[in-house]
Design a protein around this motif. Structure first.
Motif, PDB file in Angstrom:
ATOM      1  N   ARG A 266       0.933  -1.247  -0.140  1.00 23.20           N
ATOM      2  CA  ARG A 266      -0.027   0.047  -0.045  1.00 23.20           C
ATOM      3  C   ARG A 266       0.989   1.272   0.002  1.00 23.20           C
ATOM      4  N   PRO A 267       1.968   1.462   0.829  1.00 21.12           N
ATOM      5  CA  PRO A 267       2.566   2.596   0.830  1.00 21.12           C
ATOM      6  C   PRO A 267       3.462   2.807  -0.664  1.00 21.12           C
ATOM      7  N   PHE A 268       3.868   1.879  -1.127  1.00 16.31           N
ATOM      8  CA  PHE A 268       4.535   1.704  -2.487  1.00 16.31           C
ATOM      9  C   PHE A 268       3.508   2.355  -3.569  1.00 16.31           C
ATOM     10  N   SER A 269       2.438   1.729  -3.673  1.00 16.51           N
ATOM     11  CA  SER A 269       1.470   2.082  -4.694  1.00 16.51           C
ATOM     12  C   SER A 269       0.808   3.569  -4.451  1.00 16.51           C
ATOM     13  N   ALA A 270       0.489   3.938  -3.447  1.00 12.49           N
ATOM     14  CA  ALA A 270       0.018   5.263  -3.023  1.00 12.49           C
ATOM     15  C   ALA A 270       1.244   6.221  -3.313  1.00 12.49           C
ATOM     16  N   ALA A 271       2.318   5.746  -2.962  1.00 10.10           N
ATOM     17  CA  ALA A 271       3.504   7.010  -3.040  1.00 10.10           C
ATOM     18  C   ALA A 271       3.968   6.998  -4.643  1.00 10.10           C
ATOM     19  N   LEU A 272       3.627   5.932  -5.380  1.00 11.73           N
ATOM     20  CA  LEU A 272       4.122   5.969  -6.623  1.00 11.73           C
ATOM     21  C   LEU A 272       3.056   6.853  -7.366  1.00 11.73           C
ATOM     22  N   PRO A 332       2.636  10.237   5.612  1.00  9.79           N
ATOM     23  CA  PRO A 332       1.286  10.571   4.800  1.00  9.79           C
ATOM     24  C   PRO A 332       0.635  12.047   4.989  1.00  9.79           C
ATOM     25  N   ARG A 333       0.890  12.292   6.319  1.00  9.60           N
ATOM     26  CA  ARG A 333       0.394  13.878   6.590  1.00  9.60           C
ATOM     27  C   ARG A 333       1.197  15.031   5.916  1.00  9.60           C
ATOM     28  N   VAL A 334       2.523  14.618   6.086  1.00  5.98           N
ATOM     29  CA  VAL A 334       3.558  15.580   5.632  1.00  5.98           C
ATOM     30  C   VAL A 334       3.182  15.731   4.152  1.00  5.98           C
ATOM     31  N   ILE A 335       3.287  14.543   3.366  1.00  5.38           N
ATOM     32  CA  ILE A 335       3.110  14.551   2.081  1.00  5.38           C
ATOM     33  C   ILE A 335       1.649  15.399   1.695  1.00  5.38           C
ATOM     34  N   ALA A 336       0.602  14.963   2.535  1.00  4.22           N
ATOM     35  CA  ALA A 336      -0.772  15.630   2.089  1.00  4.22           C
ATOM     36  C   ALA A 336      -0.564  17.234   2.259  1.00  4.22           C
ATOM     37  N   ALA A 337       0.248  17.732   3.460  1.00  4.20           N
ATOM     38  CA  ALA A 337       0.445  18.986   3.816  1.00  4.20           C
ATOM     39  C   ALA A 337       1.297  19.681   2.484  1.00  4.20           C
ATOM     40  N   GLY A 338       2.286  19.060   1.954  1.00  2.16           N
ATOM     41  CA  GLY A 338       2.936  19.418   0.784  1.00  2.16           C
ATOM     42  C   GLY A 338       2.052  19.549  -0.407  1.00  2.16           C
ATOM     43  N   LEU A 339       1.181  18.745  -0.312  1.00  2.00           N
ATOM     44  CA  LEU A 339       0.433  18.758  -1.561  1.00  2.00           C
ATOM     45  C   LEU A 339      -0.636  20.045  -1.402  1.00  2.00           C
ATOM     46  N   MET A 368       5.362  26.534  -4.052  1.00  2.00           N
ATOM     47  CA  MET A 368       5.128  25.463  -4.899  1.00  2.00           C
ATOM     48  C   MET A 368       6.393  24.341  -4.639  1.00  2.00           C
ATOM     49  N   SER A 369       7.567  24.903  -4.600  1.00  2.00           N
ATOM     50  CA  SER A 369       8.944  24.231  -4.462  1.00  2.00           C
ATOM     51  C   SER A 369       8.754  23.702  -2.917  1.00  2.00           C
ATOM     52  N   LEU A 370       8.455  24.530  -1.927  1.00  2.00           N
ATOM     53  CA  LEU A 370       8.417  24.235  -0.628  1.00  2.00           C
ATOM     54  C   LEU A 370       7.354  22.987  -0.412  1.00  2.00           C
ATOM     55  N   GLY A 371       6.343  22.995  -0.925  1.00  2.00           N
ATOM     56  CA  GLY A 371       5.254  21.888  -0.763  1.00  2.00           C
ATOM     57  C   GLY A 371       5.709  20.774  -1.825  1.00  2.00           C
ATOM     58  N   LEU A 372       6.380  20.706  -2.966  1.00  2.00           N
ATOM     59  CA  LEU A 372       6.702  19.674  -3.631  1.00  2.00           C
ATOM     60  C   LEU A 372       8.082  18.922  -3.209  1.00  2.00           C
ATOM     61  N   GLY A 373       8.808  19.814  -2.607  1.00  2.00           N
ATOM     62  CA  GLY A 373      10.313  19.266  -2.104  1.00  2.00           C
ATOM     63  C   GLY A 373       9.753  18.176  -1.268  1.00  2.00           C
ATOM     64  N   LEU A 374       8.818  18.370   0.051  1.00  2.00           N
ATOM     65  CA  LEU A 374       8.576  17.576   0.544  1.00  2.00           C
ATOM     66  C   LEU A 374       7.746  16.243   0.272  1.00  2.00           C
ATOM     67  N   VAL A 375       7.049  16.439  -0.947  1.00  2.00           N
ATOM     68  CA  VAL A 375       6.570  15.612  -1.786  1.00  2.00           C
ATOM     69  C   VAL A 375       7.449  14.371  -2.473  1.00  2.00           C
ATOM     70  N   PHE A 376       8.279  15.070  -3.190  1.00  2.00           N
ATOM     71  CA  PHE A 376       9.020  14.375  -4.022  1.00  2.00           C
ATOM     72  C   PHE A 376      10.187  13.291  -3.022  1.00  2.00           C
ATOM     73  N   THR A 377      10.605  14.300  -2.052  1.00  2.00           N
ATOM     74  CA  THR A 377      11.383  13.471  -1.411  1.00  2.00           C
ATOM     75  C   THR A 377      10.674  12.264  -0.521  1.00  2.00           C
ATOM     76  N   THR A 379       7.665  10.695  -1.053  1.00  2.00           N
ATOM     77  CA  THR A 379       7.126   9.636  -1.941  1.00  2.00           C
ATOM     78  C   THR A 379       8.335   8.619  -2.382  1.00  2.00           C
ATOM     79  N   THR A 380       9.575   9.292  -2.936  1.00  2.00           N
ATOM     80  CA  THR A 380      10.625   8.617  -3.354  1.00  2.00           C
ATOM     81  C   THR A 380      11.108   7.618  -2.021  1.00  2.00           C
ATOM     82  N   ASP A 381      11.083   8.362  -0.713  1.00  2.00           N
ATOM     83  CA  ASP A 381      11.553   7.435   0.429  1.00  2.00           C
ATOM     84  C   ASP A 381      10.548   6.260   0.669  1.00  2.00           C
ATOM     85  N   LEU A 382       9.147   6.387   0.394  1.00  2.00           N
ATOM     86  CA  LEU A 382       8.136   5.366   0.528  1.00  2.00           C
ATOM     87  C   LEU A 382       8.320   4.337  -0.133  1.00  2.00           C
TER      88      LEU A 382
END
Length: 519
Positions: A266-272, A332-339, A368-377, A379-382
């Motif tokens: 689940r973490p893999f698919s959702a993060a991808l 997941p909450r950090v990713i959601a906040a970044g989005l 945008m970069s502040l938010g997506l920096g969290l997301v990309f890092t 999701t790649t980690d997950l």
């Protein structure tokens, strides 16, 4: 409970620096060529088709080779593949630098693409196995992600300096000392890892994955640049058909090139999925931002480039803070906040035509970069952390392939929507009195309108440019609106996927096999 808690030693942290260097070069090589194009055109005199292949073949072959190279690293050793890629990258860079014909440069760029495809999955999978502590691995991936942003930022600057004093081929030689350094320190600092139970590499699957990805990326890029036509649509359909054949073959093989079981995590698919969406919304609007700064606000290319640097700084800051934030808040909450931050940025861009456009764009791109920096890092980690250690190369390859697809799909889809709005408004908006040939050019793109304006009387030129810039702004604001909705949907999906609890950090996901550390 986390399966690994041992801390990294000084060797791993120094090794991480060695891993960041080729990643930095990866993005530098994507950007420096754009600066060199006018010079190499004057020297090599390529045809229009040859120039297109010189620019695009690198990215095409990276995208098409990622899955094969990631899986190859799992089978024969991640360090071995990385160092072999470094040798090929260095040799291809020298060939590119001293190319004497367009054909020679195309071949060199193709080799660079194949070599470049070894970098991301090999470096990611080595990080996965060098940093077992979840917090340390997140920080390591933050540095890994930052290296890409730094490469994109300094590539044009270093390239500009070299082109000021040397010939166009000098921009390719930037890679040589870095790759030589990696070859020296890599065997000392980087441990070797491979899957102890790996089967043979299935050549047919590798060919199918290459053809499928190349066909779809080619079709999407053609639609992005020239609009929908039968050839790119046929290429996409053919790519999808070959991709379906690839999936069927993986299900039948005892040792598949790509383990489809990864998607059961689940973490893999959702993060991808979230990673693909984030790349989709990031790349599409940025194409319009670059044009808006130069063609609507009328900044010089240098000034436009300088005003985009703050967003690169924002991405670096965000990526480097990720490990500190995720130690206190579930991923997941950090990713959601970044989005959500990215959605706020896109919402700001929907108002770009309502005054102070430069301030609006700079503010929005930083947010945008502040938010997506969290997301990309994260999701790649997950993605990498949720995969079993012996499949880390394949997971890293899927992460990068998804990012490639998200980017080209965003440019193609959002770019086509924006241009459809522009052309629809210009179909009847060109002022009377503009010659038909000039009107046709102006209706096609804003760049065309700006180019033909000097040929018209002042009053007529001004009237046409007002209409063209308004039409372009309307298209820009629409794709910003679409991006706002998509990022909010992605944020909700991320929260819903984890709403019932369960693993929220890749280190909490049970791993399926032991890792062999090669002697």
């Amino acid at each position: 409970m986390p399966q690994h808690t041992e801390k990294a030693t000084r060797r791993e942290w120094i090794g991480l620096v060695a891993l960041a260097l080729p990643c930095l070069l990866y993005t530098m090589d994507l950007t420096v060529l754009n600066l060199a194009v006018p010079h190499l055109v004057a020297d090599l005199k390529p045809s229009a088709v040859q120039l297109l292949w010189i620019v695009d073949i690198y990215g095409f072959l990276i995208a098409g080779s990622l899955i094969t190279m990631g899986t190859l690293g799992d089978r024969i050793g991640r360090r071995k593949v990385l160092l072999a890629g470094a040798v090929l990258f260095g040799i291809a860079s020298v060939i590119a630098a001293f190319s004497t014909s367009a054909e020679m440069l195309i071949a060199a760029r193709a080799l660079l693409g194949i070599a470049g495809a070894t970098l991301a999955p090999s470096t990611l999978s080595l990080i996965r196995n060098m940093f077992h502590d979840a917090g340390e691995r997140t920080f390591a991936i933050s540095i890994w992600a930052t290296s890409y942003s730094v490469g994109a930022a300094i590539g044009p600057l270093l390239g500009g300096v070299l082109l000021e004093y040397f010939w166009w081929g000098s921009v390719f030689l930037l890679a040589v000392p870095v790759m030589v350094l990696l070859l020296i320190v890599g065997p000392i600092l980087l441990p070797e890892y491979r899957d102890p139970n790996a089967g043979r590499l299935d050549v047919t699957s590798a060919a199918l994955s290459l053809v499928a990805v190349l066909a779809m990326v080619y079709g999407l890029k053609q639609i992005a640049s020239d609009g929908a036509a039968w050839l790119p649509i046929a290429a996409i359909l053919a790519g999808l058909a070959v991709g379906a054949a690839f999936v069927v073959r993986q299900r039948r093989l005892a040792d598949p090139l790509l383990d489809l079981g990864l998607f059961r995590s689940r973490p893999f698919s959702a993060a991808l999925i979230v990673n693909v969406i984030a790349c989709f919304v990031a790349f599409g609007p940025f194409v319009f931002i670059a044009q808006y700064l130069q063609l609507v606000i009328r900044l010089t290319p240098l000034k436009a480039g300088l005003w985009t640097l703050p967003s690169s700084v924002g991405f670096v800051i965000s990526s480097m803070m990720t490990s500190w934030i995720v130690a206190r808040v579930p991923a997941p909450r950090v990713i959601a906040a970044g989005l959500a931050l990215a959605a706020l940025a896109f919402l700001l861009l929907t108002q770009v035509g309502n005054g102070h456009p430069l301030a609006m764009i700079v503010t929005a791109t930083i947010v945008m970069s502040l938010g997506l920096g969290l997301v990309f890092t994260l999701t790649t980690d997950l993605i990498v952390g949720a995969a079993p250690p012996e499949r880390a190369g394949a997971a890293g390859a899927l992460s990068e392939t998804g990012a490639e697809f998200g980017g080209v799909l965003g440019i193609a889809v959002l770019g086509s929507i924006g241009m459809a709005i522009y052309r629809g408004a210009m179909a009847s908006g060109v002022p009377a009195g503009v010659p038909e040939e000039a009107a046709h050019t102006a209706r096609d793109t804003l760049g065309g309108a700006v180019a033909v304006a000097p040929q018209l009387p002042n009053g007529l030129a001004d009237a046409m440019l007002v209409v063209a810039r308004d039409a372009f702004t309307n298209g820009f604001e629409l794709i910003a609106t679409i991006s706002t909705v998509l990022t909010l949907v992605a944020a909700v999906v991320m929260l819903l996927v984890f709403r019932k609890g369960g693993p929220t950090n890749p280190s909490d996901e049970p791993q399926s096999a032991a890792l062999q550390k090669a002697a």
